[in-house]
Design an enzyme around this catalytic site. Structure first.
Site, mmCIF file in Angstrom:
data_model
loop_
_atom_site.group_PDB
_atom_site.id
_atom_site.type_symbol
_atom_site.label_atom_id
_atom_site.label_comp_id
_atom_site.label_asym_id
_atom_site.label_seq_id
_atom_site.Cartn_x
_atom_site.Cartn_y
_atom_site.Cartn_z
ATOM 1 N N GLU A 77 0.708 -1.000 0.150
ATOM 2 C CA GLU A 77 -0.045 0.061 -0.144
ATOM 3 C C GLU A 77 1.108 1.378 0.024
ATOM 4 O O GLU A 77 1.472 1.507 0.961
ATOM 5 C CB GLU A 77 -0.856 -0.051 1.250
ATOM 6 C CG GLU A 77 -1.968 -1.215 1.203
ATOM 7 C CD GLU A 77 -3.106 -1.025 0.491
ATOM 8 O OE1 GLU A 77 -3.389 0.335 -0.172
ATOM 9 O OE2 GLU A 77 -3.695 -2.051 -0.042
ATOM 10 N N CYS A 117 -2.080 9.592 2.747
ATOM 11 C CA CYS A 117 -1.900 8.954 1.467
ATOM 12 C C CYS A 117 -2.709 9.283 0.147
ATOM 13 O O CYS A 117 -2.363 9.607 -1.055
ATOM 14 C CB CYS A 117 -1.553 7.650 1.493
ATOM 15 S SG CYS A 117 -3.117 6.565 1.824
HETATM 16 P P1 NAD Z 1 7.442 5.068 7.753
HETATM 17 O O1 NAD Z 1 8.740 5.813 7.875
HETATM 18 O O2 NAD Z 1 6.721 4.912 9.126
HETATM 19 O O3 NAD Z 1 7.779 3.604 7.201
HETATM 20 C C1 NAD Z 1 6.883 2.739 7.354
HETATM 21 C C2 NAD Z 1 7.312 1.199 7.855
HETATM 22 O O4 NAD Z 1 8.652 0.696 7.161
HETATM 23 C C3 NAD Z 1 7.681 1.612 9.258
HETATM 24 O O5 NAD Z 1 7.069 0.378 10.102
HETATM 25 C C4 NAD Z 1 9.084 1.679 9.223
HETATM 26 O O6 NAD Z 1 9.654 0.857 10.460
HETATM 27 C C5 NAD Z 1 9.465 0.586 8.006
HETATM 28 N N1 NAD Z 1 10.925 0.828 7.439
HETATM 29 C C6 NAD Z 1 11.283 2.271 7.238
HETATM 30 N N2 NAD Z 1 12.539 2.039 6.677
HETATM 31 C C7 NAD Z 1 12.682 1.063 6.514
HETATM 32 C C8 NAD Z 1 13.707 -0.106 5.769
HETATM 33 N N3 NAD Z 1 15.159 0.369 5.483
HETATM 34 N N4 NAD Z 1 13.737 -1.251 5.849
HETATM 35 C C9 NAD Z 1 12.837 -1.988 6.559
HETATM 36 N N5 NAD Z 1 11.605 -1.426 7.009
HETATM 37 C C10 NAD Z 1 11.628 0.008 7.106
HETATM 38 O O7 NAD Z 1 6.413 5.508 6.871
HETATM 39 P P2 NAD Z 1 6.626 6.587 5.506
HETATM 40 O O8 NAD Z 1 7.247 5.435 4.370
HETATM 41 O O9 NAD Z 1 7.172 7.502 5.615
HETATM 42 O O10 NAD Z 1 5.094 6.658 5.114
HETATM 43 C C11 NAD Z 1 4.580 7.427 4.210
HETATM 44 C C12 NAD Z 1 4.268 6.945 2.911
HETATM 45 O O11 NAD Z 1 3.147 5.880 3.157
HETATM 46 C C13 NAD Z 1 3.576 7.967 1.871
HETATM 47 O O12 NAD Z 1 4.127 7.727 0.328
HETATM 48 C C14 NAD Z 1 2.157 7.747 1.560
HETATM 49 O O13 NAD Z 1 1.609 8.143 0.594
HETATM 50 C C15 NAD Z 1 2.456 6.083 2.058
HETATM 51 N N6 NAD Z 1 1.143 5.798 2.545
HETATM 52 C C16 NAD Z 1 0.353 4.870 1.953
HETATM 53 C C17 NAD Z 1 -1.081 4.531 2.288
HETATM 54 C C18 NAD Z 1 -1.958 3.702 1.582
HETATM 55 O O14 NAD Z 1 -2.808 2.917 2.252
HETATM 56 N N7 NAD Z 1 -1.658 3.238 0.417
HETATM 57 C C19 NAD Z 1 -1.520 4.838 3.875
HETATM 58 C C20 NAD Z 1 -0.545 5.912 4.370
HETATM 59 C C21 NAD Z 1 0.582 6.208 3.791
#
Ligand code: NAD
Length: 472
Positions: free
Chosen positions: A220, A254
């Site tokens: 997602e 998102c």
């Molecule tokens: P985040 O930084 O919290 O990361 C998400 C998860 O990935 C966390 O649990 C984190 O611990 C893990 N993570 C981070 N780096 C990692 C790595 N190198 N290796 C393994 N795991 C790792 O969240 P984010 O990515 O900043 O979230 C924002 C993004 O998510 C935006 O692009 C947003 O559009 C998208 N998003 C999508 C939805 C959807 O339903 N499609 C919903 C919310 C957010």
């Protein structure tokens, strides 16, 4: 927000944890509907009884207003629970399907079986909903689940890490807190499914780790979700709805409208109406509004600052309203930009914050071409009074989902799949789709023992070959 974040719980040995859950799954304990109903009912009790703690954690992480937390996080999880409880029997019942005459006499059915032990990795922007809603689907389907909330929303992670073991079956459901090393340790394990929500860069890491074990994934992801305002749209309503969806959770959604493609004839009116809506929603000084959230941390505040126009670089656009921020509480004002060129920094990445660039287009086809020249977005919004214009957009663009004459609402309809397409995601969940994401839909064909005509078996004489060619 500036309150000190709690440090994550001590790290867990991922392989010991997965082994424990695998033993539970193998024992068959999670399969009966009573177990699933009980877990779902307890999950709803967690959300109901712990609303004050969850709301406080969301306020500490994101300055999330309590009513926003209720509407977009808690109420949504409860809707998913209630939908699963109301439909569990129906979803899990073997589905009879027709049998081709060549396979008669016999029966055929589709059986939804649980996958096993699954991993849910959640981000920080809706940290309750995006951790618990996938868990609802996984539990309804009869799986063991490990949830990994985001370390960025550390208060919510700690709260979920404390509450989930109190409410749910400890041998089948676990929370692992932590950041990259903890997530990486989890990803080294073999899972039966991984649902990851977050950015595409980490999505690639998740997919690569899953590939080592041939584990299926649901990703997602995000991207730049456009909103198209046609010439004959109700501009006031469109502006109000776009402003609501854009500044909800301070733009950290998102499916927030990322940028607006507005018919040049109504650009001025649209901008004026968005500015008016901001004032109606948050008053003259949004910094003092109790209804406006904060940026999650200083790093993201500074990232957003770099998306504002550089002095002297007119192609970056002009600030119509907003642009103010405060490092002390990670406030970033609701902001509107106009005269933004496609080369501007704000058009190079998902904004994920309260900045709305407005780009004028001469007609609807230009808007469609603009969208199609970029990555397929997670959501697409179109405001128009003309049904054929709406159909033109829906038919000639590709996106995870579409909402017409509103924004965000399609996310909250449990009857439609929610997910991206291409760079905005793979797979979907919500409602029955979530149940099926965490199930294997097993095809079962049963034949009677008799008759057993020899014509189907070797040796294939000329007569048998003729019969098989004639009838198969
Ligand atoms: P985040 O930084 O919290 O990361 C998400 C998860 O990935 C966390 O649990 C984190 O611990 C893990 N993570 C981070 N780096 C990692 C790595 N190198 N290796 C393994 N795991 C790792 O969240 P984010 O990515 O900043 O979230 C924002 C993004 O998510 C935006 O692009 C947003 O559009 C998208 N998003 C999508 C939805 C959807 O339903 N499609 C919903 C919310 C957010």
């Amino acid at each position: 927000m500036t309150t000190t974040a709690p440090s994550p719980a001590s790290s867990v040995d991922a392989s010991v944890l997965v082994d424990r859950l695998r033993r539970t799954f193998a024992s068959g304990r999670t399969r009966p509907l009573e177990w699933r109903r009980e877990q779902l009912t307890r999950l709803r009790a967690l959300v109901n009884e712990c609303e004050p703690e969850l709301t406080a954690a969301l306020a500490a992480d994101l300055g999330k207003p309590a009513i926003e937390a209720f509407v977009t996080e808690l109420a949504f999880v409860k809707l998913e629970v209630d939908t699963a409880l109301a439909n569990l029997e129906h979803w899990t019942a073997p589905r009879p399907v027709p049998v081709p005459w060549k396979q008669k006499p016999g029966r055929a059915r589709i059986v939804a079986e649980p996958l096993g032990v699954v991993l849910v990795i959640a981000p920080w922007n809706y940290p309750v909903q995006l951790t618990l809603a996938p868990m609802v689907a996984a539990l309804a389907a009869g799986n063991c689940v490990v949830a990994k909330p985001s370390e960025v929303s550390a208060h919510t992670s700690a709260t979920l890490g404390r509450l989930i073991p109190q409410y749910l079956d400890h041998d089948a459901v676990a929370v692992v807190e932590g950041g990259v090393p903890e997530t990486q340790a989890l990803l080294d394990e073999r899972w039966d499914h991984i649902l990851y929500t977050g950015n595409g860069t980490v999505g690639r890491i998740v997919m690569a780790a899953a590939a080592k074990h041939l584990t299926p994934v649901t990703l997602e992801l995000g991207g730049k979700s456009p909103v198209i305002i046609d010439r004959d749209a109700d501009v006031d309503v469109a502006a109000r709805r776009v402003a609501w969806g854009k500044y909800l959770n301070a733009g950290q959604t998102c499916i927030a409208p990322d940028y607006a493609l507005v018919h040049a004839d109504v650009e001025e009116r649209f901008i004026t109406a968005v500015v008016r809506s901001i004032r109606e929603f948050f008053g003259d000084d949004p910094h003092r509004s109790p209804d406006y959230a904060r940026i999650v941390n200083g790093r993201h505040l500074r990232r957003l600052e770099h998306l504002l126009p550089e002095p002297g670089r007119s192609a970056d656009g002009t600030v119509v309203v907003g642009g103010e921020r405060d490092e002390h509480d990670w406030y970033f004002a609701p902001t509107v930009l106009r005269d933004v060129s496609t080369d501007a920094p704000v058009m190079q990445e998902e904004i994920f914050g309260p900045i709305l660039p407005v780009i004028a287009v001469p007609d609807l086809q230009h808007a469609v071409d603009f969208v199609n020249a970029r990555d397929k977005p997670l959501a697409l919004y179109v405001f128009s009074a003309d049904e054929s214009a709406v159909e033109q957009v829906v038919e000639h663009t590709s996106s995870g989902g579409v909402c017409v004459n509103h924004v965000v609402l399609h996310f909250m309809n449990e009857n439609i799949p929610f997910g991206g397409v291409g760079p905005s995601g793979t797979g979907a969940y919500h409602g029955r789709t979530g149940f099926e994401t965490f199930s294997h839909l097993k095809g079962v064909v049963s034949r009677t023992v008799k008759p057993d005509p020899k014509v189907a078996y070797p040796p294939y004489s000329a007569f048998k070959r003729a019969v098989l060619r004639r009838y198969l």
